[in-house]
Design a protein around this motif. Structure first.
Motif, PDB file in Angstrom:
ATOM      1  N   SER A  25       0.831  -1.127  -0.106  1.00  0.00           N
ATOM      2  CA  SER A  25      -0.051   0.001   0.032  1.00  0.00           C
ATOM      3  C   SER A  25       0.817   1.346  -0.002  1.00  0.00           C
ATOM      4  O   SER A  25       2.093   1.281   0.299  1.00  0.00           O
ATOM      5  CB  SER A  25      -0.928   0.021   1.310  1.00  0.00           C
ATOM      6  N   THR A  26       0.348   2.471  -0.375  1.00  0.00           N
ATOM      7  CA  THR A  26       1.240   3.628  -0.363  1.00  0.00           C
ATOM      8  C   THR A  26       1.735   3.963   1.183  1.00  0.00           C
ATOM      9  O   THR A  26       2.779   4.632   1.146  1.00  0.00           O
ATOM     10  CB  THR A  26       0.104   4.651  -0.842  1.00  0.00           C
ATOM     11  N   SER A  27       0.720   3.422   2.070  1.00  0.00           N
ATOM     12  CA  SER A  27       1.268   3.586   3.507  1.00  0.00           C
ATOM     13  C   SER A  27       2.804   2.812   3.649  1.00  0.00           C
ATOM     14  O   SER A  27       3.208   2.957   4.681  1.00  0.00           O
ATOM     15  CB  SER A  27       0.711   3.568   4.398  1.00  0.00           C
ATOM     16  N   GLY A  30       1.905   7.952 -10.246  1.00  0.00           N
ATOM     17  CA  GLY A  30       1.495   8.746  -9.133  1.00  0.00           C
ATOM     18  C   GLY A  30       2.402   8.911  -8.073  1.00  0.00           C
ATOM     19  O   GLY A  30       2.448   9.901  -7.466  1.00  0.00           O
ATOM     20  N   ASP A  31       3.016   8.040  -7.952  1.00  0.00           N
ATOM     21  CA  ASP A  31       4.170   8.120  -6.605  1.00  0.00           C
ATOM     22  C   ASP A  31       5.701   8.600  -7.138  1.00  0.00           C
ATOM     23  O   ASP A  31       6.681   8.963  -6.331  1.00  0.00           O
ATOM     24  CB  ASP A  31       4.431   6.794  -5.985  1.00  0.00           C
ATOM     25  N   MET A  32       5.772   9.274  -8.320  1.00  0.00           N
ATOM     26  CA  MET A  32       6.858   9.886  -8.739  1.00  0.00           C
ATOM     27  C   MET A  32       7.108  11.174  -8.197  1.00  0.00           C
ATOM     28  O   MET A  32       5.841  11.786  -7.518  1.00  0.00           O
ATOM     29  CB  MET A  32       6.924  10.188 -10.151  1.00  0.00           C
ATOM     30  N   GLY A  42      -6.237   5.007  -2.929  1.00  0.00           N
ATOM     31  CA  GLY A  42      -7.253   4.299  -3.746  1.00  0.00           C
ATOM     32  C   GLY A  42      -7.097   4.767  -5.379  1.00  0.00           C
ATOM     33  O   GLY A  42      -7.977   4.216  -5.960  1.00  0.00           O
ATOM     34  N   THR A  43      -6.082   5.666  -5.582  1.00  0.00           N
ATOM     35  CA  THR A  43      -6.133   5.942  -7.155  1.00  0.00           C
ATOM     36  C   THR A  43      -5.895   4.834  -7.858  1.00  0.00           C
ATOM     37  O   THR A  43      -6.359   4.618  -9.239  1.00  0.00           O
ATOM     38  CB  THR A  43      -5.003   6.965  -7.201  1.00  0.00           C
ATOM     39  N   GLY A  44      -4.887   3.837  -7.554  1.00  0.00           N
ATOM     40  CA  GLY A  44      -4.672   2.852  -8.197  1.00  0.00           C
ATOM     41  C   GLY A  44      -5.627   1.761  -8.732  1.00  0.00           C
ATOM     42  O   GLY A  44      -6.196   1.523  -9.645  1.00  0.00           O
TER      43      GLY A  44
END
Ligand SMILES: Nc1ncnc2c1ncn2[C@@H]1O[C@H](COP(=O)(O)OP(=O)(O)OP(=O)(O)O)[C@@H](O)[C@H]1O
Ligand SMILES: Cc1ncc(CO)c(N)n1
Ligand SMILES: [Mg+2]
Length: 545
Positions: free
Chosen positions: A159-161, A227-229, A260-262
């Motif tokens: 997860s992003t976290s 998104g995470d760049m 939740g974007t992905g």
């Protein structure tokens, strides 16, 4: 009736625990299984079923509601697809991170898959959190037994976290089995890196190489999401079809609400594929949707953690869906749309006000002031005068491009072209009660207009026109393509006059509500007579068809 017994060991709140739900009850309490020949069963069922785009998501539940199954269902609903769901894991999760995970037993995942796939006509399967090798294998087996039109694999690993959502042992089965069955695989940069043995991915060029390497595992398309760049850059995703790379550039929305974007992106791709879109178009629609939803939700505050959820159903708050907030616009008002032209008015010695009065007298149902080179103060005075005339006759007045003039004269709305201000920015300035139109030449532009909260689109040039320089002619085919794809009412424009307006309306295209005209009304001696004549042609045509 069947029950599940949960192994509910209490867990320290911060730690992530991978635990197994206990098995289902004894076989005596089971419902009868679907018939052995699932294929035959499916054909029989689909003979009765309504054709409806159907996505099955195979993913984990996010108790916080921002990602996982919850995001998938909301995304599909927002794009008009039906969404069934097979839950692979239940997570205790919020805006701070993942506190716990219960994995659903593999046999029960198989049972859920059987229940849905043996009964319903699923078009597209979308995968999210697949926590173990066994779960991936069960899914592959089910997909072989019940083939679907397309498979969208979002390889949710972390997860992003930073919490692990899938054991690292699943990497090999993802690569060796699931990817080969996938139509598209959509890793973010961290996931792409893990799938490729922890290579470092820092630049768009690294994302391209990663897309190429992942493609070799067998999917038909790869989308590496950026998104995470770094926050300073655009939101760039790299799409690869085995031959060409396409960089999809989006505006990076400044917000913490990206949880939740992905999941949302993959579900939107699945929805559009279920509706019959091509892969590239589905990806473009999905990316637009995420960007627009983030924009609408950028200031939302839900939860106290660093990464909040966003509002998938923002559309419900925008016209034309929120009918309560926008009583003024009805699509029928596009029937005879008069667009003024300063050059023509000068040529015939008329003021804008006189032209507008005459068009309304002749039966125009909506008026747009298109004054490309007017002085601002003079234009505003004229717009105010036109507003009075339009108000007293109940005909909406729109201003082309000039949001400032529209605000100052309290016009009913604004019409923008593809190089003007974005419709969603116009909406922010005008508020929900005003009419916004966008000129569109392609289905993708029509989709963007809908995403941005426009009320109608103008589509053309249907015929060659002298009113607009460098304006490619779309013809009936181009108009038809856009009308079929549009979720908004359409007005046809470009070279339309009394001799061809009937043929345009006779096409009977879905969403086509009227014609917009410039020269055929205003480059004539008597505007009222021309408008009256055109109105009666349109009325006669439409009463026949
Ligand atoms: N701040 C942003 N503004 C605009 N688009 C964004 C932003 N953040 C992500 N996106 C877009 O959202 C889509 C999903 O990409 P992202 O890299 O966030 O996926 P992800 O990390 O799998 O998401 P998550 O794990 O949060 O569900 C991509 O199209 C990406 O470009
Ligand atoms: C259940 C679940 N699936 C996917 C993600 C990735 O966003 C998440 N955080 N939680
Ligand atoms: Mg992300």
């Amino acid at each position: 009736m069947k029950f599940l017994c949960y192994a509910m060991a209490s867990a320290p709140p911060q730690a992530v625990h991978l635990r197994l739900l206990s098995s289902t009850l004894s076989s005596s309490s089971r419902r009868p299984r679907p018939p052995p020949s699932a294929r035959r069963y499916r054909v029989a069922a689909s003979a009765r079923e309504m054709p409806w785009p159907h996505v099955l998501t195979v993913a984990g539940s996010d108790s916080g509601g921002g990602a996982g199954i919850q995001a998938d269902i909301k995304a599909c609903a927002a794009l008009g697809a039906y969404c069934s769901s097979v839950v692979t894991a239940v997570t205790a999760q919020n805006t701070a991170g993942v506190q716990g995970i219960h994995v659903v037993p593999e046999e029960f995942i198989r049972e859920q898959l059987n229940s849905v796939l043996s009964d319903m006509s699923v078009d597209v399967v979308k995968t999210g959190m697949l926590p173990s090798i066994g779960v991936v294998k069960v899914l592959c087996e089910s997909l072989k037994k019940f083939p679907v039109k397309a498979l969208v694999v979002d390889p949710v690993l972390v997860s992003t976290s930073g919490d692990t959502l899938s054991a690292s042992s699943t990497l090999s089965v993802y690569r060796d089995e699931l990817f080969a069955m996938a139509d598209i695989v959509t890793p973010n940069v961290k996931e792409a890196s893990r799938l490729l043995g922890d290579v470092s991915l820092r630049t768009v060029s690294d994302m391209r190489s990663a897309a190429e390497s992942i493609y070799k595992f067998g999917p038909k398309y790869v989308l590496v999401k950026g998104g995470d760049m770094p926050e300073s850059s655009d939101a760039i995703d790299v799409f690869f079809d085995g031959k060409e790379f396409i960089e999809l550039h989006g505006h990076r929305i400044k917000t913490h609400n990206t949880h939740g974007t992905g999941c949302t992106l993959a579900s939107c791709i699945a929805s559009e594929l279920a509706k019959g879109a091509t892969m590239l178009h589905a990806v473009q629609v999905a990316k637009n949707f995420v960007e627009t939803a983030l924009h609408h939700s950028k200031d939302l505050i839900i939860g106290n953690g660093p990464q909040g959820p966003f509002d998938h159903l923002f559309k419900l708050k925008c016209p034309p869906y929120n009918v309560g907030s926008q009583p003024s616009f009805k699509a029928d008002q596009l029937f005879l749309y008069a667009v003024t032209d300063s050059g023509m008015n000068k040529k015939w010695g008329r003021s804008i006000k006189e032209s507008v009065r005459a068009a309304i007298e002749g039966g125009a149902t909506i008026v747009q002031l298109r004054e490309k080179d007017a002085e601002t103060r003079e234009f505003l005075e004229a717009a105010k005068a036109c507003m009075e005339i339009c108000k007293s006759s109940g005909v909406p007045l729109l201003i082309n491009d000039r949001v400032d003039i529209a605000l100052a004269c309290k016009a009913d709305g604004v019409h923008v072209g593809q190089s003007d201000m974005l419709a969603r920015e116009v909406r922010e300035l005008l508020g929900p009660g005003k009419i916004i139109g966008v000129s569109c030449k392609t289905p993708a532009q029509a989709q963007q207009a809908w995403n941005d909260g426009a009320d109608y689109i103008g589509c053309g040039g249907v015929y060659p026109t002298s009113t607009k320089a460098n304006n490619p002619t779309l013809g009936f085919e181009g108009l038809k393509t856009v009308c079929l794809a549009s979720k908004l009412p359409v007005v046809a424009i470009g070279g339309i006059n009394a001799s061809n307006a009937g043929s345009v309306m006779e096409l009977g295209l879905p969403n086509l509500k009227g014609v917009a005209v410039v020269s055929a009304l205003f480059d004539r001696e008597c505007v009222a007579t021309e408008t009256r004549n055109l109105r009666s042609i349109l009325t006669n045509t439409c009463s026949r068809t």
